[in-house]
Design a protein around this motif. Structure first.
Motif, PDB file in Angstrom:
ATOM      1  N   HIS A 133     -81.752  43.265 -53.619  1.00  0.00           N
ATOM      2  CA  HIS A 133     -80.603  44.176 -53.546  1.00  0.00           C
ATOM      3  C   HIS A 133     -79.887  44.284 -54.899  1.00  0.00           C
ATOM      4  O   HIS A 133     -79.728  45.355 -55.436  1.00  0.00           O
ATOM      5  CB  HIS A 133     -79.612  43.709 -52.478  1.00  0.00           C
ATOM      6  N   CYS A 134     -79.460  43.136 -55.452  1.00  0.00           N
ATOM      7  CA  CYS A 134     -78.645  43.179 -56.674  1.00  0.00           C
ATOM      8  C   CYS A 134     -79.370  42.606 -57.882  1.00  0.00           C
ATOM      9  O   CYS A 134     -78.807  42.541 -58.967  1.00  0.00           O
ATOM     10  CB  CYS A 134     -77.320  42.449 -56.449  1.00  0.00           C
ATOM     11  N   CYS A 173     -74.652  38.396 -54.223  1.00  0.00           N
ATOM     12  CA  CYS A 173     -74.124  39.473 -53.388  1.00  0.00           C
ATOM     13  C   CYS A 173     -73.998  39.029 -51.933  1.00  0.00           C
ATOM     14  O   CYS A 173     -73.508  39.777 -51.095  1.00  0.00           O
ATOM     15  CB  CYS A 173     -74.984  40.740 -53.508  1.00  0.00           C
TER      16      CYS A 173
END
Ligand SMILES: [Zn+2]
Lengths: 251, 156
Positions: B120-121, B146
């Protein structure tokens, strides 16, 4: 040799099937969602391995039976699994302790079977070994975490070990089938794996604040089919009910 | 409709690229490495597939999806065989498949035994939650940056 090979394959398949079914009993009721998923996935791997072993057993027998027939239409005394795998789960601790004691055998066993003179056995072993390695990682880690956990979890793991230890010896009890199989180069004698198994469990128990029990008394009779515990029949009653009630039923 | 005579192995491979994996639909059955062989024998297409894990419940669906996709292209005679050796390995995941997995939120497998970064990050500060995830081939991890959980495709 065909008889010995069929018997050998039943032993492999029945171990996977009976333990796989026991693990599946946790589906939906495990102590945490992650554990529920892990136990169900372990069960799934074992049932997959069962299909490979019993599928080959059915071919070797060549009597018109399928893997499904062998799993769902045989009687208690035709099953050739280790007694340790059929006793009830009891609690999460005993379930994981049993898995660990079995995985610690299964990893060196399947590793050795990769060199089998029977190519099908070698192929099934190579496929199953990848899964067994994952299972061993997890069961060993969990046994250490629970053994070296709280007073309560340590006590439960100790009880689990005391209960299960007398069943361990059956894994290494060679018989005439093992001799024939070893002479044909299909598999080593199970007794030759005793030291490797002992080393694995001893190291884990040290980290888990558990003591390897004394004594080598062993309950036997499962892998020969001579005498199962009272529990297998109850398990099969649940596992086999559909095929018993509606023989040959398919999806 | 395609005449059976016109079938080529390359054509079949290309069509199979459009058959999604039933559990991770962003990658194809070819990207996943479960298609092990394609051969044309007379007017019959012969396809060999292998399970990721021995108990993979998706195998029947994969075979059915392949059959359906090829039937739509006019392939009338099809034989699908399953083989387990050599055993499936994550080394067979295509580079395209690996990139798509990450885009989908599943960290691709690495020999090091854990994800390189959060899908995701992209943070490398990640921790394992459980060795087993939603399917046998995945583990559950969590990103400490995150705080999102994510699946990691296990390396086997
Ligand atoms: Zn993140």
């Amino acid at each position: 040799m065909v008889d010995a090979l069929f018997e050998f394959l039943l032993r492999q398949g029945d171990n996977a099937l009976v333990l796989g079914h026991r693990m599946s009993e946790w589906c939906g009721v495990a102590p945490a969602l992650e554990e529920d998923i892990a136990l169900a996935n372990t069960a799934l791997d074992l049932i997959g391995q069962t299909q490979l072993w019993l599928g080959y057993a059915a071919e070797v027998e060549d009597a018109g039976r399928s893997a499904n027939d062998l799993a769902f239409r045989r009687e208690v005394y035709d099953f050739k699994n280790l007694l340790m795998l059929e006793v009830p789960n009891e609690d999460f601790g005993r379930t994981l302790m049993r898995q660990f004691l079995f995985d610690a055998f299964q990893v060196p066993w399947l590793t050795a079977l990769q060199a089998s003179s029977d190519q099908r056995v070698a192929d099934i072993a190579a496929k199953s070994l990848k899964e067994a390695l994952c299972h061993l990682d997890r069961s060993q880690e969990t046994v250490v975490a629970l053994g070296d956990g709280t007073q309560e979890s340590n006590a439960r793991m100790k009880d689990a070990l005391d209960f299960l230890w007398p069943y361990v010896g059956e894994m290494f009890a060679d018989d005439a089938v093992d001799q024939a199989i070893a002479e044909a180069g299909v598999a080593p004698l199970p007794s030759t794996l005793r030291e490797a198994h002992r080393a694995t469990v001893k190291a884990a128990f040290r980290a888990a604040a558990l003591t390897l029990p004394e004594g080598d008394f062993a309950h036997k009779g499962g892998r020969t089919g001579f005498r199962h515990t009272e529990h297998l029949g109850h398990m099969l009653a649940t596992m086999q009910i559909l095929q018993r009630s509606y023989p040959g039923a398919t999806w | 409709m395609v005449a059976a005579e016109a079938l080529t192995e390359a054509q079949i491979w290309a069509w199979l690229e459009d058959v999604p994996d039933p559990e991770i639909p962003v990658i194809s059955v070819v990207d996943l490495g479960v298609v092990r062989g394609v051969a044309i024998d007379g007017d019959t297409a012969k396809i060999t597939i292998t399970p990721t894990y021995s108990g993979c419940p998706a195998m029947a669906i994969i075979a059915l999806d392949i059959e359906t996709a090829l039937a739509k292209r006019g392939v009338e005679k099809l034989e699908i065989a399953t083989k387990i050796a050599p055993a499936w390995t994550t080394d067979w995941l295509s580079d395209k498949g690996r990139a798509r997995l990450e885009g989908y939120g599943i960290a691709p497998p690495r020999p090091a035994g854990g994800p390189e970064r959060c899908p995701h990050c992209r943070s490398a500060d990640v921790e394992r939650v459980s060795q087993f995830g939603s399917t046998p081939c995945k583990a559950q991890w969590r990103c400490r940056s995150c705080l999102e959980p994510f699946d990691y495709f296990k390396c086997i």
